[in-house]
Design a protein around this motif. Structure first.
Motif, PDB file in Angstrom:
ATOM      1  N   ASN A 179       0.849  -1.196   0.000  1.00  0.00           N
ATOM      2  CA  ASN A 179       0.000   0.000   0.000  1.00  0.00           C
ATOM      3  C   ASN A 179       0.881   1.241   0.000  1.00  0.00           C
ATOM      4  O   ASN A 179       1.307   1.727   1.038  1.00  0.00           O
ATOM      5  CB  ASN A 179      -0.942   0.008   1.203  1.00  0.00           C
ATOM      6  N   ASN A 180       1.121   1.774  -1.196  1.00  0.00           N
ATOM      7  CA  ASN A 180       1.867   3.021  -1.346  1.00  0.00           C
ATOM      8  C   ASN A 180       0.923   4.209  -1.530  1.00  0.00           C
ATOM      9  O   ASN A 180       1.345   5.269  -1.974  1.00  0.00           O
ATOM     10  CB  ASN A 180       2.822   2.943  -2.537  1.00  0.00           C
ATOM     11  N   SER A 181      -0.344   4.014  -1.187  1.00  0.00           N
ATOM     12  CA  SER A 181      -1.308   5.115  -1.278  1.00  0.00           C
ATOM     13  C   SER A 181      -1.376   5.826   0.070  1.00  0.00           C
ATOM     14  O   SER A 181      -0.792   5.387   1.052  1.00  0.00           O
ATOM     15  CB  SER A 181      -2.698   4.580  -1.666  1.00  0.00           C
ATOM     16  N   SER A 182      -2.132   6.911   0.103  1.00  0.00           N
ATOM     17  CA  SER A 182      -2.308   7.652   1.358  1.00  0.00           C
ATOM     18  C   SER A 182      -3.575   7.221   2.092  1.00  0.00           C
ATOM     19  O   SER A 182      -3.930   7.814   3.098  1.00  0.00           O
ATOM     20  CB  SER A 182      -2.361   9.163   1.067  1.00  0.00           C
ATOM     21  N   ARG A 183      -4.235   6.173   1.582  1.00  0.00           N
ATOM     22  CA  ARG A 183      -5.495   5.712   2.158  1.00  0.00           C
ATOM     23  C   ARG A 183      -5.381   4.255   2.611  1.00  0.00           C
ATOM     24  O   ARG A 183      -4.570   3.491   2.098  1.00  0.00           O
ATOM     25  CB  ARG A 183      -6.604   5.842   1.119  1.00  0.00           C
ATOM     26  N   THR A 184      -6.219   3.859   3.551  1.00  0.00           N
ATOM     27  CA  THR A 184      -6.236   2.496   4.069  1.00  0.00           C
ATOM     28  C   THR A 184      -7.044   1.591   3.136  1.00  0.00           C
ATOM     29  O   THR A 184      -8.156   1.947   2.726  1.00  0.00           O
ATOM     30  CB  THR A 184      -6.832   2.467   5.486  1.00  0.00           C
ATOM     31  N   ILE A 185      -6.493   0.416   2.824  1.00  0.00           N
ATOM     32  CA  ILE A 185      -7.180  -0.567   1.988  1.00  0.00           C
ATOM     33  C   ILE A 185      -8.131  -1.361   2.870  1.00  0.00           C
ATOM     34  O   ILE A 185      -7.720  -1.950   3.871  1.00  0.00           O
ATOM     35  CB  ILE A 185      -6.173  -1.503   1.296  1.00  0.00           C
ATOM     36  N   LEU A 186      -9.388  -1.391   2.477  1.00  0.00           N
ATOM     37  CA  LEU A 186     -10.428  -2.082   3.240  1.00  0.00           C
ATOM     38  C   LEU A 186     -10.608  -3.525   2.780  1.00  0.00           C
ATOM     39  O   LEU A 186     -10.737  -4.432   3.592  1.00  0.00           O
ATOM     40  CB  LEU A 186     -11.757  -1.333   3.111  1.00  0.00           C
ATOM     41  N   THR A 187     -10.645  -3.744   1.460  1.00  0.00           N
ATOM     42  CA  THR A 187     -10.819  -5.096   0.926  1.00  0.00           C
ATOM     43  C   THR A 187      -9.782  -5.366  -0.151  1.00  0.00           C
ATOM     44  O   THR A 187      -9.323  -4.451  -0.843  1.00  0.00           O
ATOM     45  CB  THR A 187     -12.219  -5.318   0.320  1.00  0.00           C
ATOM     46  N   PHE A 188      -9.431  -6.638  -0.293  1.00  0.00           N
ATOM     47  CA  PHE A 188      -8.493  -7.085  -1.328  1.00  0.00           C
ATOM     48  C   PHE A 188      -9.012  -8.405  -1.879  1.00  0.00           C
ATOM     49  O   PHE A 188      -9.165  -9.380  -1.149  1.00  0.00           O
ATOM     50  CB  PHE A 188      -7.096  -7.256  -0.737  1.00  0.00           C
ATOM     51  N   GLN A 189      -9.319  -8.400  -3.161  1.00  0.00           N
ATOM     52  CA  GLN A 189      -9.817  -9.593  -3.828  1.00  0.00           C
ATOM     53  C   GLN A 189      -8.956  -9.879  -5.043  1.00  0.00           C
ATOM     54  O   GLN A 189      -8.467  -8.961  -5.696  1.00  0.00           O
ATOM     55  CB  GLN A 189     -11.260  -9.381  -4.274  1.00  0.00           C
ATOM     56  N   TYR A 190      -8.767 -11.151  -5.327  1.00  0.00           N
ATOM     57  CA  TYR A 190      -8.092 -11.534  -6.555  1.00  0.00           C
ATOM     58  C   TYR A 190      -8.611 -12.886  -7.002  1.00  0.00           C
ATOM     59  O   TYR A 190      -9.078 -13.692  -6.204  1.00  0.00           O
ATOM     60  CB  TYR A 190      -6.572 -11.539  -6.410  1.00  0.00           C
ATOM     61  N   SER A 191      -8.551 -13.107  -8.302  1.00  0.00           N
ATOM     62  CA  SER A 191      -8.988 -14.382  -8.861  1.00  0.00           C
ATOM     63  C   SER A 191      -8.256 -14.619 -10.165  1.00  0.00           C
ATOM     64  O   SER A 191      -7.732 -13.693 -10.790  1.00  0.00           O
ATOM     65  CB  SER A 191     -10.503 -14.398  -9.091  1.00  0.00           C
ATOM     66  N   GLN A 195     -11.088  -9.484   8.424  1.00  0.00           N
ATOM     67  CA  GLN A 195     -11.294  -8.374   9.355  1.00  0.00           C
ATOM     68  C   GLN A 195     -10.120  -7.402   9.371  1.00  0.00           C
ATOM     69  O   GLN A 195     -10.151  -6.397  10.077  1.00  0.00           O
ATOM     70  CB  GLN A 195     -11.524  -8.922  10.771  1.00  0.00           C
ATOM     71  N   ASN A 196      -9.077  -7.684   8.607  1.00  0.00           N
ATOM     72  CA  ASN A 196      -7.884  -6.834   8.583  1.00  0.00           C
ATOM     73  C   ASN A 196      -8.009  -5.718   7.552  1.00  0.00           C
ATOM     74  O   ASN A 196      -8.857  -5.774   6.670  1.00  0.00           O
ATOM     75  CB  ASN A 196      -6.652  -7.684   8.254  1.00  0.00           C
ATOM     76  N   GLY A 222       1.591   2.419   3.704  1.00  0.00           N
ATOM     77  CA  GLY A 222       2.945   1.975   4.041  1.00  0.00           C
ATOM     78  C   GLY A 222       3.052   0.519   4.444  1.00  0.00           C
ATOM     79  O   GLY A 222       4.154  -0.004   4.558  1.00  0.00           O
ATOM     80  N   GLN A 223       1.932  -0.150   4.653  1.00  0.00           N
ATOM     81  CA  GLN A 223       1.967  -1.557   5.059  1.00  0.00           C
ATOM     82  C   GLN A 223       1.988  -2.498   3.861  1.00  0.00           C
ATOM     83  O   GLN A 223       1.630  -2.122   2.745  1.00  0.00           O
ATOM     84  CB  GLN A 223       0.769  -1.908   5.941  1.00  0.00           C
ATOM     85  N   VAL A 224       2.377  -3.750   4.148  1.00  0.00           N
ATOM     86  CA  VAL A 224       2.465  -4.801   3.137  1.00  0.00           C
ATOM     87  C   VAL A 224       1.638  -5.996   3.606  1.00  0.00           C
ATOM     88  O   VAL A 224       1.660  -6.338   4.792  1.00  0.00           O
ATOM     89  CB  VAL A 224       3.941  -5.224   2.934  1.00  0.00           C
ATOM     90  N   TRP A 225       0.915  -6.639   2.686  1.00  0.00           N
ATOM     91  CA  TRP A 225       0.133  -7.838   2.978  1.00  0.00           C
ATOM     92  C   TRP A 225       0.688  -8.970   2.126  1.00  0.00           C
ATOM     93  O   TRP A 225       0.808  -8.837   0.914  1.00  0.00           O
ATOM     94  CB  TRP A 225      -1.333  -7.590   2.632  1.00  0.00           C
ATOM     95  N   ASN A 226       1.051 -10.084   2.731  1.00  0.00           N
ATOM     96  CA  ASN A 226       1.585 -11.239   2.015  1.00  0.00           C
ATOM     97  C   ASN A 226       0.458 -12.162   1.582  1.00  0.00           C
ATOM     98  O   ASN A 226      -0.472 -12.422   2.357  1.00  0.00           O
ATOM     99  CB  ASN A 226       2.567 -12.014   2.902  1.00  0.00           C
ATOM    100  N   ALA A 227       0.549 -12.673   0.354  1.00  0.00           N
ATOM    101  CA  ALA A 227      -0.493 -13.549  -0.183  1.00  0.00           C
ATOM    102  C   ALA A 227       0.139 -14.595  -1.084  1.00  0.00           C
ATOM    103  O   ALA A 227       1.323 -14.516  -1.426  1.00  0.00           O
ATOM    104  CB  ALA A 227      -1.515 -12.722  -0.966  1.00  0.00           C
ATOM    105  N   ARG A 228      -0.670 -15.555  -1.478  1.00  0.00           N
ATOM    106  CA  ARG A 228      -0.214 -16.609  -2.387  1.00  0.00           C
ATOM    107  C   ARG A 228      -1.379 -17.041  -3.261  1.00  0.00           C
ATOM    108  O   ARG A 228      -2.456 -17.361  -2.759  1.00  0.00           O
ATOM    109  CB  ARG A 228       0.295 -17.813  -1.608  1.00  0.00           C
ATOM    110  N   ALA A 229      -1.150 -17.043  -4.562  1.00  0.00           N
ATOM    111  CA  ALA A 229      -2.147 -17.546  -5.498  1.00  0.00           C
ATOM    112  C   ALA A 229      -2.048 -19.071  -5.531  1.00  0.00           C
ATOM    113  O   ALA A 229      -0.969 -19.633  -5.333  1.00  0.00           O
ATOM    114  CB  ALA A 229      -1.903 -16.961  -6.892  1.00  0.00           C
ATOM    115  N   ALA A 230      -3.160 -19.739  -5.768  1.00  0.00           N
ATOM    116  CA  ALA A 230      -3.186 -21.200  -5.746  1.00  0.00           C
ATOM    117  C   ALA A 230      -2.494 -21.813  -6.961  1.00  0.00           C
ATOM    118  O   ALA A 230      -1.942 -22.901  -6.868  1.00  0.00           O
ATOM    119  CB  ALA A 230      -4.624 -21.695  -5.668  1.00  0.00           C
ATOM    120  N   ASN A 231      -2.521 -21.113  -8.085  1.00  0.00           N
ATOM    121  CA  ASN A 231      -1.996 -21.678  -9.325  1.00  0.00           C
ATOM    122  C   ASN A 231      -1.240 -20.619 -10.113  1.00  0.00           C
ATOM    123  O   ASN A 231      -1.394 -19.427  -9.897  1.00  0.00           O
ATOM    124  CB  ASN A 231      -3.143 -22.199 -10.197  1.00  0.00           C
TER     125      ASN A 231
END
Length: 133
Positions: free
Chosen positions: A53-65, A79-80, A85-94
């Motif tokens: 998140n390099n924006s000046s706003r808080t991310i409320l939802t994150f979706q990917y497909s 609920q997060n 300035g924060q980073v969220w770690n994720a992993r795609a299934a494929n």
């Protein structure tokens, strides 16, 4: 650690047998990562990535497909939130191409489409939108 899907029926049968003696019904939740049928990934395909998140706003939802799907799937943050300035770690299934979508606290959204998850290790959110690197 995720459980192989072929073990799920046996585990559910065992849980069901244990629930027979319980007074209240049992609920079993087995989380599964977002994905589609396996795609040959070739050597070295790492489907882990970071939402930055390099924006000046808080991310409320994150979706990917996977880009081949017509829906976004569930909000991966639950609920997060991801503050500036924060980073969220994720992993795609494929392996393959993925579409990404975020919404900000207070309104507004940004989308990024058709990103090869084997080539991108970071999804950046800025005040102007999203990009992958």
């Amino acid at each position: 650690m995720t459980m192989p899907r072929r073990l799920l029926p046996a585990i559910l049968a065992l849980l069901g047998a244990a629930a027979v003696s319980a007074c209240a019904p049992q609920t079993v939740y087995v989380p599964t990562p977002v994905g589609v049928a396996p795609v040959p990934s070739g050597p070295g395909c790492d489907t882990r990535f970071q939402l930055v998140n390099n924006s000046s706003r808080t991310i409320l939802t994150f979706q990917y497909s996977h880009a081949s799907l017509s829906s976004w799937g569930v909000d991966q943050l639950g609920q997060n939130v991801v503050a500036p300035g924060q980073v969220w770690n994720a992993r795609a299934a494929n392996a393959g191409a993925y579409d990404f979508r975020i919404t900000w606290v207070g309104g507004g959204a940004a989308e990024l489409r058709n990103i090869n998850i084997c080539a991108a290790s970071r999804i950046y959110v800025t005040n102007r939108g999203m990009y992958a690197q």
